[in-house]
Scaffold this active site. Structure first.
Site, mmCIF file in Angstrom:
data_model
loop_
_atom_site.group_PDB
_atom_site.id
_atom_site.type_symbol
_atom_site.label_atom_id
_atom_site.label_comp_id
_atom_site.label_asym_id
_atom_site.label_seq_id
_atom_site.Cartn_x
_atom_site.Cartn_y
_atom_site.Cartn_z
ATOM 1 N N SER A 141 -28.841 2.453 7.450
ATOM 2 C CA SER A 141 -27.852 3.602 7.344
ATOM 3 C C SER A 141 -27.925 4.438 8.681
ATOM 4 O O SER A 141 -28.968 4.208 9.347
ATOM 5 C CB SER A 141 -28.468 4.508 6.431
ATOM 6 O OG SER A 141 -28.009 5.861 6.196
ATOM 7 N N TYR A 154 -34.969 9.203 2.712
ATOM 8 C CA TYR A 154 -34.204 8.071 2.912
ATOM 9 C C TYR A 154 -34.163 7.611 4.402
ATOM 10 O O TYR A 154 -34.129 6.502 4.613
ATOM 11 C CB TYR A 154 -32.670 8.509 2.488
ATOM 12 C CG TYR A 154 -31.487 7.424 2.522
ATOM 13 C CD1 TYR A 154 -31.697 6.423 1.465
ATOM 14 C CD2 TYR A 154 -30.646 7.468 3.300
ATOM 15 C CE1 TYR A 154 -30.751 5.614 1.409
ATOM 16 C CE2 TYR A 154 -29.545 6.653 3.417
ATOM 17 C CZ TYR A 154 -29.644 5.540 2.184
ATOM 18 O OH TYR A 154 -28.567 4.663 2.024
#
Length: 243
Positions: A141, A154
């Site tokens: 990501s 995350y």
């Protein structure tokens, strides 16, 4: 029977990848899901409509014993099958400011993305080394490359997979196994549906969110034989946000 396993393959980017691989490759597609069987079945239908073959396979990537047990049973039931490619796509978000983050919100996100990568890849890596061929693609990501406020968990999980991608690539390259990561920015999926698109588009030089199909095109290339001299790379696909 040569196969590709896509974790978290039932929805969003994972589903788009399964559908794209049905068109571009001759792989039998293993669509992993954890809880949403209906979505996994819908993805399988789309795979078949696209001219591919596949099956759904349920396990929680974060649970080492469950991954091992389910994949061992599958391998025993399909002794001729060879998993040549893995797309580690399963991931969850539990966003919030770090100062208020619970241990559960930290560990569940890290366990899914980082331990999920270990649990699934570790199961197949020796077989790939013996076969002297493999393609491993990790979906990371923008958060894992740049860091995103409100996503320390995350960002940590995906950043760890970025580093693991680079290290593992060096270990297995001599055996014709490539390990790469794809780092999407803002892609229009269920996961981003709560985001304020109008505001966030201002950050994106190409002035729009990406589509899951665009990520799938890149993954399809990395899974193919065409990408054999690309390994240890983190390829950003984010409309120019982080370039």
């Amino acid at each position: 029977m040569k196969c590709v396993l896509v974790t978290g393959g039932s929805r969003g980017i994972g589903s788009a990848i399964c559908q794209k691989l049905a068109i571009d490759s001759n792989y039998h597609i293993l669509i992993n899901y954890q809880s949403n069987k209906a979505a996994a079945e819908k993805t399988l239908e789309a795979v078949v409509q696209n001219g591919g073959t596949g099956e759904i396979i349920a396990f929680n990537v974060a649970d080492f014993e469950e991954v091992k047990s389910v994949l061992t049973k599958w391998q025993e039931a399909n002794p001729e099958a060879i998993v040549e490619a893995i797309v580690n796509n399963a991931g969850i978000t539990k966003d919030g400011l770090f100062m208020w983050m619970s241990p559960e919100d930290w560990s569940s996100v890290v366990n899914t993305s980082l331990n999920g990568f270990f649990n699934v890849t570790n199961f197949f890596i020796q077989k790939m080394l013996r076969n002297k061929y493999g393609r491993i693609v990790n979906i990371v990501s923008l958060s894992g490359v740049k860091g995103t406020a409100g996503q320390t968990n995350y960002s940590a999980a995906k950043g760890a997979v970025v580093a693991a991608t680079k290290a593992l690539a060096q270990e297995v390259a001599k055996r014709n196994i490539t390990v790469n990561a794809v780092a999407p920015g803002f892609i229009r999926t269920d996961m981003t549906s709560d985001l304020d698109e109008k505001e966030l588009i201002k950050l994106v030089p190409v002035n729009r969110f990406g589509e899951a199909e665009e990520v799938a095109d890149l993954v399809s290339f990395l899974v193919s034989k065409k990408s054999s001299y690309i390994t240890g790379e983190i390829i950003n696909i984010n409309g120019g946000i982080y370039s």
